[in-house]
Design an enzyme around this catalytic site. Structure first.
Site, PDB file in Angstrom:
ATOM      1  CE  LYS A  43      -3.997   1.847   2.575  1.00 38.17           C
ATOM      2  NZ  LYS A  43      -4.930   1.572   3.681  1.00 38.17           N
ATOM      3  CB  SER A  92      -8.228   3.489   2.556  1.00 33.48           C
ATOM      4  OG  SER A  92      -7.396   2.908   3.551  1.00 33.48           O
ATOM      5  CB  SER A 106      -8.371   0.548   5.355  1.00 36.25           C
ATOM      6  OG  SER A 106      -9.088   1.739   5.241  1.00 36.25           O
TER       7      SER A 106
HETATM    8  N1  GLN Z   1     -13.108   3.974   6.129  1.00 35.74           N
HETATM    9  C1  GLN Z   1     -12.445   4.308   7.343  1.00 35.74           C
HETATM   10  C2  GLN Z   1     -12.016   5.743   7.323  1.00 35.74           C
HETATM   11  O1  GLN Z   1     -12.268   6.383   6.346  1.00 35.74           O
HETATM   12  C3  GLN Z   1     -11.290   3.405   7.585  1.00 35.74           C
HETATM   13  C4  GLN Z   1     -10.025   3.834   6.968  1.00 35.74           C
HETATM   14  C5  GLN Z   1      -8.890   2.923   7.265  1.00 35.74           C
HETATM   15  O2  GLN Z   1      -9.047   1.875   7.898  1.00 35.74           O
HETATM   16  N2  GLN Z   1      -7.719   3.365   6.885  1.00 35.74           N
HETATM   17  O3  GLN Z   1     -11.454   6.240   8.238  1.00 35.74           O
END
Ligand code: GLN
Length: 433
Positions: free
Chosen positions: A49, A124, A148
């Site tokens: 990532k 994400s 994410s």
């Molecule tokens: N969707 C969640 C957020 O926007 C989780 C993001 C993540 O786990 N990096 O914060």
């Protein structure tokens, strides 16, 4: 798949932001020294990532802020992948600074879902999930602050696992919210995910929050056990009320029935404070994210974040700043911390009576790419079942459970803190049913 073929096929998927240009020579070098190499990931292709440092590659966090940032060191997880002869294929696409649940907020354009064309892959860690689902890599590293890893794994029909907080070093990860972030593996199956976890987990002097546990704790792959018979599974009735898609509810209940037929004991549990999990999560994230982004002031790295970032990142910075102000801290942040303690307590209470807590991963199916979502709460709603594990610091993983109109959805397995092996075993048992 050859790297040239991956590059060509990725033009449609957009799972990668940058490829490792040395990949071919590294692969050939590995073949040449074949006999003397014993790394656990020998020859496996790994996607990383774009919020983890890999020396010599562009670490952008999918933001214009860092569009030209070349890293000069390896994150601990990357160092361990390399030491085990994993081949880093490149840096995967993601929501900007890991803020999002759809993969659409990347400065480098959205990623397609290879398992459900036309739909978001989730986020994400969108590119990591898509790269695995498309067969570009054997496994990938994702980061999980509120889901994410698990959310895109669910939408793309792959396996994802977020370890107990502190099992994997965060050194070299660009923070979203450091008290919630964990790095974890994504792969086609539980075995490969456990192998990658076994490689990256373990104490690290460079990360003070990283735990130092007995070395037998970290043998996740070696100790996989598919037996579901001695396990007690919980399911909370509150989960059902929050699933907005009847198809998902059906798949999840069928999956639970399968576990029960295989000898797993299923008990009903209750999570009365589930409804405060999302606001608790987001308030904590806003404050920590605001503080984490102060270093992107345009002096040391790239641009000043507020000048170039997308709408969601800016929203979090502005709200984080507001909530952090002394006069507001009491009203919001302190309450959010109290609520987090409450949720943590409620969850650890549940685990006194069960081994594994089952739940859906997402409450709804992935929307179509480009569909306008103007209310951020609609996007945040994807996270309702995944934020629990981050707030409580517990391990949680997801395994594909079935499809609804061709779109995959996963069953989530959560365990008590340090119950990572138990969770992986349950996932493995379910996968083999
Ligand atoms: N969707 C969640 C957020 O926007 C989780 C993001 C993540 O786990 N990096 O914060």
């Amino acid at each position: 798949m050859e790297i040239s073929e991956i590059k060509e096929k990725d033009e449609k998927i957009n799972a990668f932001i940058a490829f490792n240009n040395k990949f071919k020579s590294e692969e050939e070098g590995l073949k040449r020294i074949n006999l003397s190499v014993h790394g656990k990931l020998k020859g496996l292709k790994v996607g990383v990532k774009s919020n983890m440092n890999v020396s010599g590659l562009k670490i952008t966090c999918a933001s214009k802020t860092l569009e030209n940032y070349l890293s000069f060191y390896d994150a601990t997880v990357v160092e361990r992948v390399k030491a085990n002869n994993g081949l880093i294929a490149g840096m995967t696409n993601m929501d900007e600074f890991a803020c999002g649940s759809s993969g659409e907020t990347s400065y480098f354009n959205p990623t397609q879902n290879p398992s459900a064309p036309g739909h978001i892959p989730g986020g994400s860690s969108s590119g990591s999930a898509a790269a695995v689902a498309a067969g570009f890599v054997d496994c990938a590293l994702g980061s999980d602050t509120g889901g994410s890893i698990r959310n895109p794994a669910s939408h793309c029909g792959i396996v994802g696992f977020k370890p107990t907080y502190g099992v994997v070093s965060r050194y070299g990860l660009i923070d979203l919210a450091m008290s919630l972030d964990q790095i974890g593996p994504m792969a086609k199956d539980v075995k490969t995910a456990s192998l990658l976890l076994e490689v990256i987990a373990g104490q690290d002097g460079k990360d003070a929050t990283c735990l130092n546990l007995d070395k037998n704790f970290y043998t996740f792959h070696k100790n996989l056990d598919e037996n579901l018979k001695n396990l007690k599974f919980g399911y909370a009735k509150e989960f059902d009320d929050l699933i907005s898609d009847a198809g998902i509810k059906n798949v999840i209940h069928k999956a639970i029935d399968k576990i029960s037929s295989a000898g797993g004991e299923i008990v009903n549990v209750s999570l009365p404070d589930l409804n405060i999990a999302l606001p608790t999560y987001y308030l904590n994230v806003y404050v920590e994210f605001f503080s984490a982004t102060r270093k992107f002031d345009g002096r040391r790295y790239g641009y000043k974040i507020e000048d170039v970032c997308g709408e969601e990142v800016l929203r979090r910075i502005i709200l984080g700043k507001f909530i952090s102000q002394k006069e507001n801290a009491k009203r919001y942040y302190r309450k959010a911390i109290m609520a987090r303690t409450l949720i943590k307590k409620e969850i650890s209470e549940i685990f006194k009576n069960i081994d594994v807590l089952l739940s859906p991963t997402v409450p709804k199916l992935p929307h179509k790419i480009g569909e306008k979502i103007s209310d951020p709460r609609v996007m945040y709603a994807y996270d309702i079942f995944t934020v629990l594990a981050n707030l409580a610091g517990i391990p949680a993983g997801v395994v594909p459970a079935g499809k609804i109109d061709g779109i995959p959805t996963a069953l989530q397995f959560m365990g008590n803190a340090l119950g990572d092996q138990k969770v992986l075993n349950a996932m493995y048992g379910f996968e083999n049913l």
